[in-house]
Design an enzyme around this catalytic site. Sequence first.
Site, PDB file in Angstrom:
ATOM      1  N   GLY A   1      -2.994  17.501   7.701  1.00 63.52           N
ATOM      2  CA  GLY A   1      -3.497  17.355   9.068  1.00 63.52           C
ATOM      3  C   GLY A   1      -2.488  16.710   9.992  1.00 63.52           C
ATOM      4  O   GLY A   1      -2.789  16.419  11.149  1.00 63.52           O
TER       5      GLY A   1
ATOM      6  N   GLU B   1       4.934  14.910   5.843  1.00 65.78           N
ATOM      7  CA  GLU B   1       4.749  15.313   7.249  1.00 65.78           C
ATOM      8  C   GLU B   1       5.563  14.388   8.166  1.00 65.78           C
ATOM      9  O   GLU B   1       6.206  14.837   9.118  1.00 65.78           O
ATOM     10  CB  GLU B   1       3.263  15.273   7.613  1.00 65.78           C
ATOM     11  CG  GLU B   1       2.461  16.286   6.823  1.00 65.78           C
ATOM     12  CD  GLU B   1       0.988  16.312   7.176  1.00 65.78           C
ATOM     13  OE1 GLU B   1       0.325  15.262   7.068  1.00 65.78           O
ATOM     14  OE2 GLU B   1       0.492  17.377   7.580  1.00 65.78           O
TER      15      GLU B   1
ATOM     16  N   GLU C   1      -2.450  17.428  -1.502  1.00 67.83           N
ATOM     17  CA  GLU C   1      -3.728  17.594  -0.789  1.00 67.83           C
ATOM     18  C   GLU C   1      -4.742  18.392  -1.593  1.00 67.83           C
ATOM     19  O   GLU C   1      -5.929  18.064  -1.623  1.00 67.83           O
ATOM     20  CB  GLU C   1      -3.491  18.265   0.573  1.00 67.83           C
ATOM     21  CG  GLU C   1      -3.020  17.319   1.670  1.00 67.83           C
ATOM     22  CD  GLU C   1      -1.512  17.066   1.665  1.00 67.83           C
ATOM     23  OE1 GLU C   1      -0.831  17.413   0.680  1.00 67.83           O
ATOM     24  OE2 GLU C   1      -1.029  16.492   2.656  1.00 67.83           O
TER      25      GLU C   1
ATOM     26  N   LYS D   1       0.850  -1.210   0.000  1.00 64.94           N
ATOM     27  CA  LYS D   1       0.000   0.000   0.000  1.00 64.94           C
ATOM     28  C   LYS D   1       0.875   1.244   0.000  1.00 64.94           C
ATOM     29  O   LYS D   1       0.452   2.315   0.452  1.00 64.94           O
ATOM     30  CB  LYS D   1      -0.935  -0.003   1.212  1.00 64.94           C
ATOM     31  CG  LYS D   1      -1.925  -1.166   1.249  1.00 64.94           C
ATOM     32  CD  LYS D   1      -2.959  -1.054   0.132  1.00 64.94           C
ATOM     33  CE  LYS D   1      -3.919  -2.259   0.172  1.00 64.94           C
ATOM     34  NZ  LYS D   1      -4.785  -2.299  -1.029  1.00 64.94           N
ATOM     35  N   ARG D   2       2.075   1.096  -0.499  1.00 65.49           N
ATOM     36  CA  ARG D   2       3.022   2.218  -0.636  1.00 65.49           C
ATOM     37  C   ARG D   2       3.241   2.931   0.697  1.00 65.49           C
ATOM     38  O   ARG D   2       3.398   4.142   0.761  1.00 65.49           O
ATOM     39  CB  ARG D   2       2.585   3.200  -1.728  1.00 65.49           C
ATOM     40  CG  ARG D   2       2.353   2.562  -3.095  1.00 65.49           C
ATOM     41  CD  ARG D   2       3.605   1.824  -3.610  1.00 65.49           C
ATOM     42  NE  ARG D   2       3.409   1.257  -4.958  1.00 65.49           N
ATOM     43  CZ  ARG D   2       3.180  -0.036  -5.192  1.00 65.49           C
ATOM     44  NH1 ARG D   2       3.145  -0.932  -4.208  1.00 65.49           N
ATOM     45  NH2 ARG D   2       3.028  -0.459  -6.434  1.00 65.49           N
TER      46      ARG D   2
ATOM     47  N   LEU E   1      -1.455   9.844   3.896  1.00 66.59           N
ATOM     48  CA  LEU E   1      -2.704   9.355   4.509  1.00 66.59           C
ATOM     49  C   LEU E   1      -3.256   8.165   3.729  1.00 66.59           C
ATOM     50  O   LEU E   1      -3.273   8.191   2.485  1.00 66.59           O
ATOM     51  CB  LEU E   1      -3.738  10.502   4.482  1.00 66.59           C
ATOM     52  CG  LEU E   1      -5.154  10.167   4.939  1.00 66.59           C
ATOM     53  CD1 LEU E   1      -5.192   9.898   6.442  1.00 66.59           C
ATOM     54  CD2 LEU E   1      -6.112  11.316   4.591  1.00 66.59           C
TER      55      LEU E   1
ATOM     56  N   ARG F   1      -6.438  16.347  -4.083  1.00 70.72           N
ATOM     57  CA  ARG F   1      -7.312  15.325  -3.477  1.00 70.72           C
ATOM     58  C   ARG F   1      -8.528  15.949  -2.808  1.00 70.72           C
ATOM     59  O   ARG F   1      -9.376  15.246  -2.261  1.00 70.72           O
ATOM     60  CB  ARG F   1      -6.540  14.519  -2.415  1.00 70.72           C
ATOM     61  CG  ARG F   1      -5.308  13.808  -2.934  1.00 70.72           C
ATOM     62  CD  ARG F   1      -5.629  12.529  -3.674  1.00 70.72           C
ATOM     63  NE  ARG F   1      -4.392  11.879  -4.094  1.00 70.72           N
ATOM     64  CZ  ARG F   1      -4.186  11.377  -5.309  1.00 70.72           C
ATOM     65  NH1 ARG F   1      -5.124  11.427  -6.221  1.00 70.72           N
ATOM     66  NH2 ARG F   1      -3.041  10.815  -5.608  1.00 70.72           N
TER      67      ARG F   1
ATOM     68  N   LEU G   1      -5.756   6.948   2.002  1.00 74.30           N
ATOM     69  CA  LEU G   1      -6.923   7.621   1.417  1.00 74.30           C
ATOM     70  C   LEU G   1      -8.112   6.675   1.324  1.00 74.30           C
ATOM     71  O   LEU G   1      -9.265   7.109   1.416  1.00 74.30           O
ATOM     72  CB  LEU G   1      -6.561   8.121   0.008  1.00 74.30           C
ATOM     73  CG  LEU G   1      -5.492   9.216  -0.052  1.00 74.30           C
ATOM     74  CD1 LEU G   1      -5.015   9.411  -1.484  1.00 74.30           C
ATOM     75  CD2 LEU G   1      -6.029  10.525   0.516  1.00 74.30           C
TER      76      LEU G   1
HETATM   77  C1  1HE Z   1      -2.723   3.737  -1.296  1.00 77.02           C
HETATM   78  C2  1HE Z   1      -2.176   5.029  -1.189  1.00 77.02           C
HETATM   79  C3  1HE Z   1      -2.733   5.914  -0.217  1.00 77.02           C
HETATM   80  C4  1HE Z   1      -1.125   3.984  -2.741  1.00 77.02           C
HETATM   81  N1  1HE Z   1      -3.747   5.446   0.528  1.00 77.02           N
HETATM   82  N2  1HE Z   1      -3.729   3.330  -0.510  1.00 77.02           N
HETATM   83  N3  1HE Z   1      -1.417  10.676  -0.876  1.00 77.02           N
HETATM   84  C5  1HE Z   1      -1.510  10.696  -2.211  1.00 77.02           C
HETATM   85  O1  1HE Z   1      -2.282  11.424  -2.809  1.00 77.02           O
HETATM   86  C6  1HE Z   1      -0.615   9.708  -2.949  1.00 77.02           C
HETATM   87  C7  1HE Z   1      -1.478   8.583  -3.490  1.00 77.02           C
HETATM   88  N4  1HE Z   1      -0.660   7.541  -4.118  1.00 77.02           N
HETATM   89  C8  1HE Z   1      -0.098   7.702  -5.356  1.00 77.02           C
HETATM   90  O2  1HE Z   1      -0.143   8.747  -5.973  1.00 77.02           O
HETATM   91  C9  1HE Z   1       0.639   6.506  -5.905  1.00 77.02           C
HETATM   92  O3  1HE Z   1       0.155   5.340  -5.240  1.00 77.02           O
HETATM   93  C10 1HE Z   1       2.167   6.573  -5.732  1.00 77.02           C
HETATM   94  C11 1HE Z   1       2.754   7.602  -6.698  1.00 77.02           C
HETATM   95  C12 1HE Z   1       2.590   6.898  -4.298  1.00 77.02           C
HETATM   96  C13 1HE Z   1       2.777   5.181  -6.064  1.00 77.02           C
HETATM   97  O4  1HE Z   1       2.313   4.783  -7.355  1.00 77.02           O
HETATM   98  P1  1HE Z   1       2.451   3.230  -7.752  1.00 77.02           P
HETATM   99  O5  1HE Z   1       2.089   3.143  -9.228  1.00 77.02           O
HETATM  100  O6  1HE Z   1       3.753   2.707  -7.336  1.00 77.02           O
HETATM  101  O7  1HE Z   1       1.375   2.441  -6.872  1.00 77.02           O
HETATM  102  P2  1HE Z   1      -0.221   2.360  -7.034  1.00 77.02           P
HETATM  103  O8  1HE Z   1      -0.553   1.342  -8.062  1.00 77.02           O
HETATM  104  O9  1HE Z   1      -0.812   3.706  -7.189  1.00 77.02           O
HETATM  105  O10 1HE Z   1      -0.656   1.840  -5.593  1.00 77.02           O
HETATM  106  C14 1HE Z   1      -0.319   0.535  -5.140  1.00 77.02           C
HETATM  107  C15 1HE Z   1      -1.300   0.183  -4.042  1.00 77.02           C
HETATM  108  O11 1HE Z   1      -1.117   1.084  -2.958  1.00 77.02           O
HETATM  109  C16 1HE Z   1      -2.750   0.344  -4.463  1.00 77.02           C
HETATM  110  O12 1HE Z   1      -3.500  -0.601  -3.751  1.00 77.02           O
HETATM  111  P3  1HE Z   1      -4.107  -1.920  -4.476  1.00 77.02           P
HETATM  112  O13 1HE Z   1      -4.831  -2.631  -3.368  1.00 77.02           O
HETATM  113  O14 1HE Z   1      -4.975  -1.402  -5.570  1.00 77.02           O
HETATM  114  O15 1HE Z   1      -2.901  -2.677  -5.001  1.00 77.02           O
HETATM  115  C17 1HE Z   1      -3.098   1.731  -3.983  1.00 77.02           C
HETATM  116  O16 1HE Z   1      -4.486   1.906  -3.757  1.00 77.02           O
HETATM  117  C18 1HE Z   1      -2.333   1.764  -2.676  1.00 77.02           C
HETATM  118  N5  1HE Z   1      -2.050   3.109  -2.258  1.00 77.02           N
HETATM  119  N6  1HE Z   1      -1.177   5.147  -2.112  1.00 77.02           N
HETATM  120  C19 1HE Z   1      -4.221   4.187   0.372  1.00 77.02           C
HETATM  121  N7  1HE Z   1      -2.255   7.141  -0.020  1.00 77.02           N
HETATM  122  C20 1HE Z   1      -3.248  13.784   7.941  1.00 77.02           C
HETATM  123  S1  1HE Z   1      -3.680  14.388   6.481  1.00 77.02           S
HETATM  124  C21 1HE Z   1      -2.513  13.867   5.323  1.00 77.02           C
HETATM  125  C22 1HE Z   1      -3.013  14.158   3.938  1.00 77.02           C
HETATM  126  C23 1HE Z   1      -2.288  13.377   2.885  1.00 77.02           C
HETATM  127  O17 1HE Z   1      -1.471  12.553   3.136  1.00 77.02           O
HETATM  128  S2  1HE Z   1      -2.760  13.735   1.271  1.00 77.02           S
HETATM  129  C24 1HE Z   1      -1.724  12.770   0.288  1.00 77.02           C
HETATM  130  C25 1HE Z   1      -2.271  11.408   0.018  1.00 77.02           C
END
Ligand code: 1HE
Length: 267
Positions: free
Chosen positions: A150, A122, A142, A31-32, A72, A145, A74
């Site tokens: 937070g 963070e 953020e 889940k990265r 987070l 999204r 998500l």
């Molecule tokens: C996740 C998450 C996640 C991956 N929550 N499950 N963060 C983001 O907006 C970043 C969101 N993630 C991405 O943009 C990409 O996943 C990555 C660039 C980090 C990596 O890409 P990749 O191609 O290596 O992986 P993927 O195919 O996108 O993801 C692999 C799996 O990880 C997949 O799950 P699967 O069950 O379908 O295999 C994804 O759903 C899962 N995954 N990222 C949940 N973030 C206190 S407030 C804080 C606010 C924030 O942090 S906002 C930023 C959120």
Amino acid sequence: MTADLAVPKLEFMRTESDGDILVVTLDRAEKRNALSAAFIEEIFDLFEWVRRSDGVRAVVIRAEGKVFCAGLDLIEHHTEARSASDFMYICRRWHAAFDAIQHCGKPVIGALNGAVVGGGLELATSFHIRIADATTYFALPEGQRGIFTGGGATVRVARLVGEARMVDMMLTGRVYSGDEAVSAGFCQYLVEGSSLDKAMEIARTAAQNPPLSNYAITSGIAHIGNMASGDAYFAEAFIAGITNTQPASKDRLAAFMNKTAAKVLNE
Ligand code: 1HE
């Protein structure tokens, strides 16, 4: 390395010890390394343990897989349909967990790779030293999204790289990597090879300082940064009074006087 330290039971991380260096691996690569509520609680528990553990003199944090931390969880956030107050309390746990890292009293060195984004940034800004490799990049997605930071970014990221840069990143999704990330202040080192090797080297160096000096450096500067300058000077004098008269300091100063200590040379 051996796993010989009695750390709390962990599901999302694993630890190994290399002498007095604790190596923590974020271990949710599938889940990265996204941060669920349970993962945050584990971070809090682990670093409360680090704070109490005399055997640990420095910590290196690395990640399993090609992404350091995707922030987070998500999907958990979306599927749990949290109320405003639910999420407010969760954010407070993020603050507690990352404060536990920053104020664990030991130098915490991040060996970064791949995405360090959103809550992952963070997390990384609660470390004392960040090392990037050629794959590392930083972003705050953020805005895209439809959410807000937070986990302390409004304090730690803004302080580290500046409020204007943070606002731009959140509005536009701008990504920083390479030399630009170093000059902006996201990381202090950029290595061509392994960020873990460099992190271990730095941890071993920092671990040789007296623990009280490392406590003063890793916590004192951050606390003093929150103070008005008159209060800061007052607090600095107290920290220096305690740190600069400790037995370990006397030994080291005596070594300098006796010409047996290393000189500070640029070589
Ligand atoms: C996740 C998450 C996640 C991956 N929550 N499950 N963060 C983001 O907006 C970043 C969101 N993630 C991405 O943009 C990409 O996943 C990555 C660039 C980090 C990596 O890409 P990749 O191609 O290596 O992986 P993927 O195919 O996108 O993801 C692999 C799996 O990880 C997949 O799950 P699967 O069950 O379908 O295999 C994804 O759903 C899962 N995954 N990222 C949940 N973030 C206190 S407030 C804080 C606010 C924030 O942090 S906002 C930023 C959120």
